[in-house]
Design a protein around this motif. Structure first.
Motif, PDB file in Angstrom:
ATOM      1  N   LEU A   3      47.485  95.972 -21.360  1.00 13.64           N
ATOM      2  CA  LEU A   3      47.186  94.426 -21.993  1.00 13.64           C
ATOM      3  C   LEU A   3      48.472  93.233 -22.277  1.00 13.64           C
ATOM      4  O   LEU A   3      49.443  94.134 -22.597  1.00 13.64           O
ATOM      5  N   THR A   4      48.177  92.406 -22.023  1.00 12.78           N
ATOM      6  CA  THR A   4      49.218  91.239 -22.386  1.00 12.78           C
ATOM      7  C   THR A   4      48.805  90.656 -23.665  1.00 12.78           C
ATOM      8  O   THR A   4      47.479  90.085 -23.454  1.00 12.78           O
ATOM      9  N   TYR A   5      49.343  90.531 -24.711  1.00 20.18           N
ATOM     10  CA  TYR A   5      48.795  89.864 -26.095  1.00 20.18           C
ATOM     11  C   TYR A   5      48.973  88.578 -26.217  1.00 20.18           C
ATOM     12  O   TYR A   5      48.403  88.123 -27.305  1.00 20.18           O
ATOM     13  N   ALA A  30      57.096  91.855 -22.535  1.00 19.43           N
ATOM     14  CA  ALA A  30      57.037  91.842 -24.301  1.00 19.43           C
ATOM     15  C   ALA A  30      55.930  92.824 -24.606  1.00 19.43           C
ATOM     16  O   ALA A  30      55.970  93.480 -25.834  1.00 19.43           O
ATOM     17  N   SER A  31      54.590  92.789 -24.173  1.00 23.07           N
ATOM     18  CA  SER A  31      53.323  93.270 -24.710  1.00 23.07           C
ATOM     19  C   SER A  31      53.865  95.011 -24.602  1.00 23.07           C
ATOM     20  O   SER A  31      53.314  95.456 -25.504  1.00 23.07           O
ATOM     21  N   GLU A  32      54.644  95.192 -23.438  1.00 26.97           N
ATOM     22  CA  GLU A  32      54.815  96.802 -23.361  1.00 26.97           C
ATOM     23  C   GLU A  32      55.572  97.094 -24.445  1.00 26.97           C
ATOM     24  O   GLU A  32      55.676  98.217 -24.933  1.00 26.97           O
ATOM     25  N   ASP A  33      56.706  96.287 -24.845  1.00 29.23           N
ATOM     26  CA  ASP A  33      57.550  96.754 -25.828  1.00 29.23           C
ATOM     27  C   ASP A  33      56.883  96.720 -27.269  1.00 29.23           C
ATOM     28  O   ASP A  33      56.964  97.753 -28.021  1.00 29.23           O
ATOM     29  N   VAL A  34      55.928  95.974 -27.267  1.00 28.14           N
ATOM     30  CA  VAL A  34      55.137  96.001 -28.523  1.00 28.14           C
ATOM     31  C   VAL A  34      54.112  97.141 -28.622  1.00 28.14           C
ATOM     32  O   VAL A  34      54.012  97.755 -29.721  1.00 28.14           O
ATOM     33  N   ASP A  35      53.561  97.506 -27.456  1.00 27.73           N
ATOM     34  CA  ASP A  35      52.690  99.033 -27.506  1.00 27.73           C
ATOM     35  C   ASP A  35      53.828 100.018 -27.704  1.00 27.73           C
ATOM     36  O   ASP A  35      53.447 100.925 -28.359  1.00 27.73           O
ATOM     37  N   LEU A 106      63.974 101.016 -27.660  1.00 25.65           N
ATOM     38  CA  LEU A 106      63.495  99.992 -27.765  1.00 25.65           C
ATOM     39  C   LEU A 106      64.282  99.016 -29.034  1.00 25.65           C
ATOM     40  O   LEU A 106      64.544  99.138 -29.928  1.00 25.65           O
ATOM     41  N   ASP A 107      64.574  97.734 -28.097  1.00 28.73           N
ATOM     42  CA  ASP A 107      65.126  96.772 -28.908  1.00 28.73           C
ATOM     43  C   ASP A 107      63.985  95.672 -29.394  1.00 28.73           C
ATOM     44  O   ASP A 107      63.852  94.721 -28.590  1.00 28.73           O
TER      45      ASP A 107
END
Length: 130
Positions: A3-5, A30-35, A106-107
């Motif tokens: 998903l892209t948020y 960025a959505s992958e980082d959030v996941d 993860l940063d």
């Protein structure tokens, strides 16, 4: 499919200026980082895996936008390479590390982390009720 948020329009509103030309790619990364930051989070989702509560939808969008903003400020392109190396040479190979963050770690942007925390998406056990 991940998903892209957030949308480029949401990113532009967050940044207060037009979104970069590659906004869709940056938001997807960025959505992958959030996941990754929410690996064990429990919250209600629909059949596609998208969050169903409005406060979670907003927090995930804010977190993705904050992550892109953070990466842009750091000169990052979403790959993680810019933050890792201060210089790289090819002849006789010379690398200089610019970050104490371990490779692969993860940063996450502080504002992204705060958006997730304020929505109650972090800081609880895997089996905690939402």
């Amino acid at each position: 499919m991940a998903l892209t948020y957030a949308t480029p329009e949401q990113l532009a509103a967050w940044l207060g200026r037009p979104a970069p030309a590659d906004a869709e790619r940056l938001l997807a990364r960025a959505s992958e980082d959030v996941d990754a930051a929410l690996l064990t989070a429990v919250y209600p989702v629909d059949s596609t895996g998208a969050p169903t509560r409005p406060e979670h939808v907003a927090a995930l969008s804010d977190a993705a936008c904050a992550q892109v903003e953070y990466q842009l400020a750091a000169g990052e392109d979403g790959t993680g390479a810019a933050a890792r190396w201060s210089s790289v040479s090819a002849g006789s190979i010379s690398l200089s590390v610019s970050s104490s963050t371990p490779a692969g770690a993860l940063d996450l942007a502080p504002r992204a982390q705060r958006a997730l925390q304020q929505a109650g998406l972090t800081g609880h056990r895997v089996d905690a009720p939402w």
